[in-house]
Structure formats: structure tokens, C-alpha cells
Design a protein around this motif. Structure first.
Motif, PDB file in Angstrom:
ATOM      1  N   ILE A 121       0.862  -1.188   0.000  1.00  0.00           N
ATOM      2  CA  ILE A 121       0.000   0.000   0.000  1.00  0.00           C
ATOM      3  C   ILE A 121       0.893   1.230   0.000  1.00  0.00           C
ATOM      4  CG2 ILE A 121      -1.769   1.298   1.237  1.00  0.00           C
ATOM      5  CD1 ILE A 121      -2.719  -1.329   2.471  1.00  0.00           C
ATOM      6  N   PRO A 122       0.866   2.015  -1.070  1.00  0.00           N
ATOM      7  CA  PRO A 122       1.720   3.209  -1.145  1.00  0.00           C
ATOM      8  C   PRO A 122       1.299   4.273  -0.133  1.00  0.00           C
ATOM      9  CG  PRO A 122       0.366   2.991  -3.128  1.00  0.00           C
ATOM     10  CD  PRO A 122       0.084   1.798  -2.286  1.00  0.00           C
ATOM     11  N   VAL A 123       2.294   4.998   0.378  1.00  0.00           N
ATOM     12  CA  VAL A 123       2.075   6.032   1.384  1.00  0.00           C
ATOM     13  C   VAL A 123       2.516   7.384   0.844  1.00  0.00           C
ATOM     14  CG1 VAL A 123       2.793   6.869   3.658  1.00  0.00           C
ATOM     15  CG2 VAL A 123       2.348   4.430   3.313  1.00  0.00           C
ATOM     16  N   VAL A 124       1.715   8.408   1.111  1.00  0.00           N
ATOM     17  CA  VAL A 124       2.047   9.784   0.719  1.00  0.00           C
ATOM     18  C   VAL A 124       2.088  10.641   1.981  1.00  0.00           C
ATOM     19  CG1 VAL A 124       1.372  11.804  -0.634  1.00  0.00           C
ATOM     20  CG2 VAL A 124       0.922   9.496  -1.525  1.00  0.00           C
ATOM     21  N   LEU A 125       3.159  11.398   2.145  1.00  0.00           N
ATOM     22  CA  LEU A 125       3.275  12.338   3.254  1.00  0.00           C
ATOM     23  C   LEU A 125       2.727  13.685   2.815  1.00  0.00           C
ATOM     24  CD1 LEU A 125       6.956  11.575   4.336  1.00  0.00           C
ATOM     25  CD2 LEU A 125       4.856  10.465   5.142  1.00  0.00           C
ATOM     26  N   SER A 140       5.764   9.848  -2.019  1.00  0.00           N
ATOM     27  CA  SER A 140       5.958  11.269  -2.281  1.00  0.00           C
ATOM     28  C   SER A 140       5.712  12.055  -0.998  1.00  0.00           C
ATOM     29  CB  SER A 140       4.995  11.743  -3.383  1.00  0.00           C
ATOM     30  OG  SER A 140       5.195  13.106  -3.691  1.00  0.00           O
ATOM     31  N   PHE A 141       6.338  13.222  -0.926  1.00  0.00           N
ATOM     32  CA  PHE A 141       6.099  14.153   0.175  1.00  0.00           C
ATOM     33  C   PHE A 141       5.643  15.474  -0.420  1.00  0.00           C
ATOM     34  CE2 PHE A 141       8.454  17.285   3.151  1.00  0.00           C
ATOM     35  CZ  PHE A 141       7.277  17.660   3.760  1.00  0.00           C
ATOM     36  N   LEU A 142       4.395  15.843  -0.121  1.00  0.00           N
ATOM     37  CA  LEU A 142       3.797  17.079  -0.602  1.00  0.00           C
ATOM     38  C   LEU A 142       3.710  18.077   0.540  1.00  0.00           C
ATOM     39  CD1 LEU A 142       1.991  18.893  -2.490  1.00  0.00           C
ATOM     40  CD2 LEU A 142       0.041  17.518  -1.684  1.00  0.00           C
ATOM     41  N   GLY A 143       4.360  19.220   0.386  1.00  0.00           N
ATOM     42  CA  GLY A 143       4.277  20.219   1.443  1.00  0.00           C
ATOM     43  C   GLY A 143       5.247  21.364   1.250  1.00  0.00           C
ATOM     44  N   SER A 144       5.261  22.246   2.227  1.00  0.00           N
ATOM     45  CA  SER A 144       6.081  23.446   2.174  1.00  0.00           C
ATOM     46  C   SER A 144       7.532  23.133   2.524  1.00  0.00           C
ATOM     47  CB  SER A 144       5.547  24.484   3.163  1.00  0.00           C
ATOM     48  OG  SER A 144       4.197  24.766   2.914  1.00  0.00           O
ATOM     49  N   ILE A 298      -0.445   7.469  -8.876  1.00  0.00           N
ATOM     50  CA  ILE A 298      -0.111   6.160  -8.325  1.00  0.00           C
ATOM     51  C   ILE A 298      -1.039   5.090  -8.885  1.00  0.00           C
ATOM     52  CG2 ILE A 298      -0.094   4.786  -6.196  1.00  0.00           C
ATOM     53  CD1 ILE A 298       0.802   7.366  -4.723  1.00  0.00           C
ATOM     54  N   ASN A 299      -2.326   5.394  -8.947  1.00  0.00           N
ATOM     55  CA  ASN A 299      -3.314   4.449  -9.479  1.00  0.00           C
ATOM     56  C   ASN A 299      -3.033   4.107 -10.940  1.00  0.00           C
ATOM     57  OD1 ASN A 299      -5.883   2.947  -9.386  1.00  0.00           O
ATOM     58  ND2 ASN A 299      -6.648   4.565 -10.735  1.00  0.00           N
ATOM     59  N   ASP A 300      -2.530   5.079 -11.693  1.00  0.00           N
ATOM     60  CA  ASP A 300      -2.228   4.868 -13.111  1.00  0.00           C
ATOM     61  C   ASP A 300      -0.904   4.147 -13.327  1.00  0.00           C
ATOM     62  OD1 ASP A 300      -4.566   6.108 -13.870  1.00  0.00           O
ATOM     63  OD2 ASP A 300      -3.644   8.069 -14.205  1.00  0.00           O
ATOM     64  N   GLY A 301      -0.183   3.869 -12.231  1.00  0.00           N
ATOM     65  CA  GLY A 301       1.100   3.196 -12.364  1.00  0.00           C
ATOM     66  C   GLY A 301       2.264   4.133 -12.601  1.00  0.00           C
ATOM     67  N   ASP A 302       2.004   5.430 -12.508  1.00  0.00           N
ATOM     68  CA  ASP A 302       3.071   6.419 -12.687  1.00  0.00           C
ATOM     69  C   ASP A 302       3.785   6.663 -11.356  1.00  0.00           C
ATOM     70  OD1 ASP A 302       2.297   6.726 -15.342  1.00  0.00           O
ATOM     71  OD2 ASP A 302       0.888   8.331 -14.849  1.00  0.00           O
ATOM     72  N   THR A 303       4.973   7.247 -11.447  1.00  0.00           N
ATOM     73  CA  THR A 303       5.748   7.556 -10.249  1.00  0.00           C
ATOM     74  C   THR A 303       5.713   9.060 -10.005  1.00  0.00           C
ATOM     75  OG1 THR A 303       7.242   5.698 -10.671  1.00  0.00           O
ATOM     76  CG2 THR A 303       8.000   7.394  -9.121  1.00  0.00           C
ATOM     77  N   PRO A 304       5.053   9.512  -8.938  1.00  0.00           N
ATOM     78  CA  PRO A 304       5.023  10.952  -8.665  1.00  0.00           C
ATOM     79  C   PRO A 304       6.396  11.445  -8.227  1.00  0.00           C
ATOM     80  CG  PRO A 304       4.031   9.734  -6.857  1.00  0.00           C
ATOM     81  CD  PRO A 304       4.331   8.729  -7.925  1.00  0.00           C
ATOM     82  N   GLU A 305       6.607  12.744  -8.321  1.00  0.00           N
ATOM     83  CA  GLU A 305       7.854  13.317  -7.834  1.00  0.00           C
ATOM     84  C   GLU A 305       7.998  13.027  -6.353  1.00  0.00           C
ATOM     85  OE1 GLU A 305       8.498  17.423  -8.786  1.00  0.00           O
ATOM     86  OE2 GLU A 305       7.544  17.215 -10.742  1.00  0.00           O
ATOM     87  N   LYS A 306       9.230  12.752  -5.933  1.00  0.00           N
ATOM     88  CA  LYS A 306       9.463  12.392  -4.534  1.00  0.00           C
ATOM     89  C   LYS A 306       9.194  13.565  -3.595  1.00  0.00           C
ATOM     90  CE  LYS A 306      10.752   8.884  -1.987  1.00  0.00           C
ATOM     91  NZ  LYS A 306      10.127   7.557  -2.081  1.00  0.00           N
ATOM     92  N   ARG A 307       9.532  14.769  -4.032  1.00  0.00           N
ATOM     93  CA  ARG A 307       9.336  15.962  -3.199  1.00  0.00           C
ATOM     94  C   ARG A 307       8.604  17.017  -4.007  1.00  0.00           C
ATOM     95  NH1 ARG A 307       7.868  19.234  -0.044  1.00  0.00           N
ATOM     96  NH2 ARG A 307       9.112  20.415   1.458  1.00  0.00           N
ATOM     97  N   ILE A 308       7.422  17.365  -3.575  1.00  0.00           N
ATOM     98  CA  ILE A 308       6.612  18.372  -4.271  1.00  0.00           C
ATOM     99  C   ILE A 308       6.423  19.551  -3.313  1.00  0.00           C
ATOM    100  CG2 ILE A 308       4.410  18.866  -5.388  1.00  0.00           C
ATOM    101  CD1 ILE A 308       4.177  15.837  -5.946  1.00  0.00           C
TER     102      ILE A 308
END
Length: 329
Positions: A121-125, A140-144, A298-308
């Protein structure tokens, strides 16, 4: 012997086929392909509701997932790490498609995140990071950029007092002990002002990101540091609490004691427009749409940027007055 061997091989092949029919080849979180968006289930664990910023963040995330038609299972950790760990384990048991959470503190997550990883199960911060040597534990980590926010606050202080030859005594109102924004905002601020000896942080104490905490800590620290010139608050709610304490002490916030803060929520922006806060570094809570996009990737099988990193700005008194009428939070 040859016939016996062939018979065993055939039996083995049949067992493998039956095992495949039983669904043993797919574990939790895996999928033969992208799911329809309206069939996705996401588990989200929020820090709590300690501030106006956090309330706006929760509202925006819930609205974004509702608009996208994605089932969002939401839990409020009430600022306790053990509650978040319990929620994440519950999401693992429920076999949600993605887990997202804003960590209460930075450390102590490896065990439960390894459990999510083992369950595929993928985790997003969101908003806050974790302190882990293994960055494969989250997608991925999304934040300031909290360090940058602290630097911006410190740079304003440098500019505000550039012509002063007198010592500048600073009280720092820290966020929750161990939380990423508290650690990083203190680090960035210290980095910005360290080159000038006239700046001294005479007291630094946690107000736990709450208005009540900011008021209580400021009351105590003003008694022990009556000659303080400036308060640096790690968020607007603590700055608003500091305003109450300063006024109760018979002083004028923004004049007798200047205040620089981080967040830019409506109440903070109003205090800035009124001259009670002198400068605010923005930290946007509106992460919902970006989080939905990450889940879809993630659902589409793509890899999001690690740090957004979210795009943010700063506000002076005049800029706050101009922005307030259309402020979303």
C-alpha cells in the motif's frame, strides 16, 4: 518411473493453476491495472485541529476528494502519534489503495510504514516529513519548505533592524516539539540571523501551535524578558495568542513588541492588516487537489515526484489588506 514423473508434474501444474485461481498471486494494494477513480479508497490521518491552518487543510482535502469522487477515510489523531499509528494500521487492514498522513512528529514511523510497504500500500506524506533513512517507505512528500519559511522570517527581521545599533532580543514561540515545521522553522530562522551579533533569541519555548499555548507561553516569557523587542511565532495561532498576552501586559503588539509569524490564515492576516503582526510568511494549507493528483498518478502506475513543494509568498501590512477580501482560508 517416467510415467510416474509425468503424473507428478501434471499434478503440480494443476495445483499451481488452482492456486492462481484462488487469487494467491495478488496481495493487498496490488492491482491488475488502474482502478476506476470512483472505486479508489484512500485513508488519511490528520494531525488534529490545533489551528486555523489545520482546519483549512482538513476542509480542503476532504472537499478535493469529494469532488474527485474518491472515497476518503479520515481520522483525527488529536496530536498524538500513537493515534496515527493505530489509524494507519487500520487502513492497512482495510486494504485501502493509498495511505496519506501528516505526521505529528518526525521520528518513530519506520515500523508502521514497513507494514504498509509489506502490504503493497503506497504512502504519501502531506505537509510534514518523516525522519527515516529509507525513503522507499513513502511514494511522495507534498508540502512546504519549512526551512525556507524560517529563513524568510529571519530575512525580514534582518531588514527591519538593519539600521539599528541596539541589541534585538527575540522570543521564539516554537511549534509542537519534534514536529517537522517546528524543527525546520527554527533552523531556517537561526540560519538567517546568525551573521549579526545584535540578534539574540533570549527565550524559546513550545506553544504547541495553539492560540492558548501562544498566549500562556508569551505571558510567562514576557515576565522573565520584559525588554524583549520581537516575537517570532512558528504559526499564526501562537502569534494571535501572543497578541492577547502583550495587550494584557499593557503593551502594543506590532509597536512595543514586533511580531513575525508563519501561515497567513485569515485571522493572522487580519491582525497583520491591523498592524498587530508585522510580517507573515505564507504556508498554504490548500493541498487537496495536489494530493488527489498524486493518488491518481499512483493508481495509473506512474511515479510521482518524490518531493513536491507548494508555491507560497510573504505578506506585509498593505499586502494583507489587499489579499483579505478573496482569502480562501
Amino acid at each position: 518411473m517416467k510415467k510416474k514423473f509425468l503424473g507428478l508434474a501434471a499434478a503440480g501444474a494443476m495445483l499451481l493453476t488452482l492456486a492462481g485461481c484462488a487469487g494467491g498471486g495478488t496481495s493487498a494494494g496490488e492491482s491488475a491495472g488502474p482502478k476506476p477513480v470512483d472505486q479508489l479508497v484512500v485513508g488519511f490521518s490528520q494531525v488534529g485541529s490545533e489551528s486555523g491552518w489545520r482546519t483549512a487543510n482538513t476542509t480542503d482535502i476532504q472537499a478535493a476528494f469529494k469532488d474527485a469522487g474518491i472515497d476518503l477515510k479520515f481520522s483525527d489523531a488529536q496530536q498524538k502519534q500513537e493515534n496515527q499509528i493505530k489509524a494507519i494500521r487500520s487502513y492497512i487492514q482495510q486494504k485501502v489503495d493509498v495511505i496519506a498522513f501528516s505526521p505529528v512528529v518526525e521520528t518513530g514511523w519506520d515500523a508502521v510504514l514497513n507494514e504498509a510497504k509489506a502490504a503493497n500500500i503506497p504512502v504519501v506524506l502531506t505537509d510534514r516529513a518523516v525522519d527515516s533513512a529509507d525513503d522507499s517507505l513513502y511514494e511522495s512528500f507534498l508540502g512546504s519548505d519549512f526551512v525556507e519559511e524560517g529563513k524568510k522570517a529571519g530575512e525580514w527581521v534582518l531588514d527591519e533592524y538593519k539600521d539599528s545599533t541596539e541589541p534585538v532580543k527575540i522570543i521564539q514561540l516554537e511549534g509542537t516539539t519534534g514536529a517537522a515545521p517546528a524543527i525546520d522553522r527554527a533552523e531556517g530562522f537561526a540560519e538567517a540571523i546568525k551573521g549579526d551579533d545584535k540578534f539574540e533569541v533570549v527565550a524559546s519555548q513550545t506553544g504547541d501551535f495553539t492560540r492558548a499555548g501562544g498566549k500562556q507561553v508569551t505571558e510567562a516569557l514576557l515576565k522573565s524578558n520584559p525588554d524583549a523587542n520581537l516575537i517570532y511565532a512558528h504559526n499564526d495561532d501562537m502569534a494571535l495568542g501572543a497578541i492577547e498576552a502583550i495587550e494584557a501586559a499593557g503593551l502594543k503588539p506590532g509597536v512595543d513588541i514586533k511580531i513575525v509569524s508563519v501561515d497567513a490564515v485569515k485571522d493572522g492576516m487580519q491582525a497583520l492588516a491591523d498592524g498587530k503582526i508585522n510580517f507573515i510568511v505564507e504556508c498554504s494549507p490548500l493541498l487537496g487537489k495536489q494530493l488527489v493528483d498524486i493518488v491518481k498518478q499512483i493508481n495509473d502506475g506512474d511515479t510521482p515526484e518524490k518531493r513536491i513543494i507548494t508555491e507560497e509568498t510573504t505578506f506585509t501590512k498593505d499586502q494583507a489588506a489587499e489579499a483579505l477580501p478573496t482569502r480562501q482560508y
